[in-house]
Scaffold this active site. Structure first.
Site, PDB file in Angstrom:
ATOM      1  CG  ASN A  35     -35.917  -2.917  -5.073  1.00 19.70           C
ATOM      2  OD1 ASN A  35     -36.885  -3.626  -4.872  1.00 19.70           O
ATOM      3  ND2 ASN A  35     -34.675  -3.328  -4.861  1.00 19.70           N
ATOM      4  NE  ARG A  40     -35.192   7.918  -8.372  1.00 13.70           N
ATOM      5  CZ  ARG A  40     -34.353   6.925  -8.110  1.00 13.70           C
ATOM      6  NH1 ARG A  40     -34.811   5.709  -7.947  1.00 13.70           N
ATOM      7  NH2 ARG A  40     -33.056   7.153  -7.994  1.00 13.70           N
ATOM      8  NE  ARG A  66     -33.449   1.154  -9.661  1.00 15.72           N
ATOM      9  CZ  ARG A  66     -33.451   1.941  -8.586  1.00 15.72           C
ATOM     10  NH1 ARG A  66     -32.579   2.939  -8.522  1.00 15.72           N
ATOM     11  NH2 ARG A  66     -34.292   1.744  -7.598  1.00 15.72           N
ATOM     12  CE  LYS A  82     -41.727  -7.168 -10.976  1.00 18.21           C
ATOM     13  NZ  LYS A  82     -41.425  -5.732 -11.077  1.00 18.21           N
ATOM     14  N   PRO A 142     -44.547 -12.610 -13.917  1.00 21.76           N
ATOM     15  CG  PRO A 142     -44.209 -10.649 -15.116  1.00 21.76           C
ATOM     16  CD  PRO A 142     -45.159 -11.793 -14.978  1.00 21.76           C
ATOM     17  CG  ASP A 182     -45.500  -7.319  -8.586  1.00 18.00           C
ATOM     18  OD1 ASP A 182     -46.482  -8.072  -8.401  1.00 18.00           O
ATOM     19  OD2 ASP A 182     -45.602  -6.247  -9.206  1.00 18.00           O
ATOM     20  CG  HIS A 196     -49.607  -5.152  -6.819  1.00 19.49           C
ATOM     21  ND1 HIS A 196     -50.377  -4.627  -5.811  1.00 19.49           N
ATOM     22  CD2 HIS A 196     -48.840  -4.131  -7.302  1.00 19.49           C
ATOM     23  CE1 HIS A 196     -50.095  -3.338  -5.682  1.00 19.49           C
ATOM     24  NE2 HIS A 196     -49.164  -3.015  -6.561  1.00 19.49           N
ATOM     25  CG  PHE A 217     -50.156  -6.266 -12.334  1.00 20.48           C
ATOM     26  CD1 PHE A 217     -49.362  -6.359 -11.210  1.00 20.48           C
ATOM     27  CD2 PHE A 217     -50.024  -5.151 -13.158  1.00 20.48           C
ATOM     28  CE1 PHE A 217     -48.444  -5.364 -10.897  1.00 20.48           C
ATOM     29  CE2 PHE A 217     -49.108  -4.151 -12.860  1.00 20.48           C
ATOM     30  CZ  PHE A 217     -48.320  -4.257 -11.727  1.00 20.48           C
TER      31      PHE A 217
END
Length: 433
Positions: free
Chosen positions: A187, A192, A240, A286, A303, A305, A307, A353
């Site tokens: 997320n 970041r 996290r 994921k 994975p 997600d 996209h 991707f």
């Protein structure tokens, strides 16, 4: 004892006067004459030379002359499509077509030209194993051109974008480094994530500075264990933080060591790898698939997600458009990619991707670029993606939303007060009739 002057001495000892005259003549004789008797210069040792003249000439070779070719063409390795497109968050742009990062304990720069890729090891005491480690990290044992040829025959979409995205290669990263990078990715957005990963990396040994950027070897689990949840939260990790601390503790408890345990997963089937990784806090299907694909030789891991889900619905399994992305549907997307591309489906997935990334859209002709606006149905389905953080308390979910927006609660209050003040000023300036 008799004291004589030099004149008296030579008067009584004429042989001494003759010897001194010969010595004086030899010292004043021009070089090359037969009478010249030069004093032999003592041979210096390597250590004495170093004291006088500094480091040996070899170690002072200009950095530009220490670049070496990897012998890899752009069709086999395109740096811009490999090291900065979401597989890792440890490489930085440090020049024109040049990227710098860390492989193991080595600080390395890679440079792309129209014909090849070259590398520079910034350490002066480079050892012979560096190139071998780098080639392993870049997965150069797999021929990318052969895979592209197979994928082009298997899928129309891949065939369309492949000529514009050649050289997008999968990395073979250290599993410890990969695990913590992708826990940070949950997320989150790239800038970041990179900041968080840099914070973790600073717990490891400092390797050097390139173009004003400091680089560190990724810390060991023991070094990471010195970080507390409070320190991580203060550094902006949010919820996290406890995932990082919990995963470090879980890995340190593994018999034989956490790094060896992670490396042993490379020998297991994909389903077992994902199940094992999902036992760590903050690791869902994921994130586990990312770790498996980018560090554990699971070449067919997908994975899923936003996209990837959109790619699957648009090109492979349109029948999934009306279904929520449950664990079962997640598996169906995985199977759809493997059915289309085979045992290296993860490599094909990576190219497709990358083709969806906004930073890459300008490389594609307009008719191949991703739609800028999603339909209402696609938006609803994107929101229904399986949450990686199902175990997070409600307050942590709220916190993560603030973090994604780049705001804190305090900033939100300030903004509200500022709006209220402006509103009052506006009423004072323009009173209603």
């Amino acid at each position: 004892m008799r004291s004589w002057s030099p004149v008296q001495h030579y008067k009584h000892h004429p042989q001494h006067l003759m010897a001194h005259a010969v010595a004086l003549k030899s010292s004043c004789t021009p070089p090359g004459s037969p009478q010249c008797h030069l004093r032999q210069i003592p041979t210096r040792t390597r250590s004495s030379c170093r004291k006088l003249f500094g480091p040996p000439i070899a170690s002072r070779t200009p950095e530009e002359n220490r670049w070496r070719s990897l012998g890899v063409s752009p069709k086999e390795l395109n740096l811009a499509l490999t090291v900065v497109t979401g597989q890792t968050f440890r490489w930085r742009s440090t020049g024109n077509s040049q990227f710098t990062g860390v492989v193991g304990s080595h600080l390395i720069s890679l440079r792309q030209s129209s014909e090849e890729v070259s590398f520079l090891v910034h350490s002066r005491d480079e050892d012979a194993s560096v190139e071998e480690e780098l080639r392993d990290y870049l997965n150069l044992g797999t021929l990318l051109e052969d895979l592209y040829a197979e994928f082009t025959l298997a899928d129309v979409r891949f065939a369309a974008v492949a000529p514009y995205l050649t050289g997008a290669r999968l990395l073979r990263q250290n599993p410890v480094e990969c695990v913590f990078q992708f826990i940070c990715s949950s997320n989150n957005h790239i800038s970041r994530i990179s900041g968080m990963v840099d914070f973790l990396a600073r717990q490891g040994p400092f390797l050097g500075t390139v173009e004003g950027i400091d680089f560190h070897a990724f810390p060991s689990l023991e070094q990471l264990s010195s970080l507390t949840e409070t320190q991580l939260r203060d550094a902006g990790f949010g919820y996290r933080a406890k995932f990082i601390v919990g995963t470090v503790e879980a890995l340190l408890s593994k018999e034989g060591g956490g790094e060896d345990w992670l490396l042993s997963l490379r020998k297991l089937p994909l389903d077992d790898v994902v199940k094992s990784l999902c036992t760590f806090p903050g690791v869902g299907p994921k994130v586990a698939a990312c770790i498996a694909l980018f560090s554990m030789d699971q070449h067919h891991a997908i994975p899923v997600d936003t996209h990837v889900w959109q790619i699957a619905v648009r090109y492979f399994v349109p029948e999934l458009a009306d279904r929520s992305l449950t664990l079962k549907v997640h598996q169906e997307v995985q199977e759809a990619f493997v059915k289309r591309f085979g045992k290296y489906a993860g490599w094909a997935h990576t190219v497709l991707f990358i083709a969806e990334l906004s930073s890459v859209q300008n490389l594609l002709p307009k008719h191949l670029r991703s739609p800028k606006q999603q339909t209402g149905k696609t938006k609803r389905k994107a929101k229904a993606l399986l949450s990686e953080d199902a175990s997070i308390e409600n307050e942590e979910k709220v916190e993560s939303k603030w973090e994604v927006k780049g705001l804190t609660v305090a900033e939100a209050i300030v903004r509200t007060e500022r709006k209220s003040l402006l509103k009052r000023k506006g009423k004072a300036l323009f009173p209603s009739d």
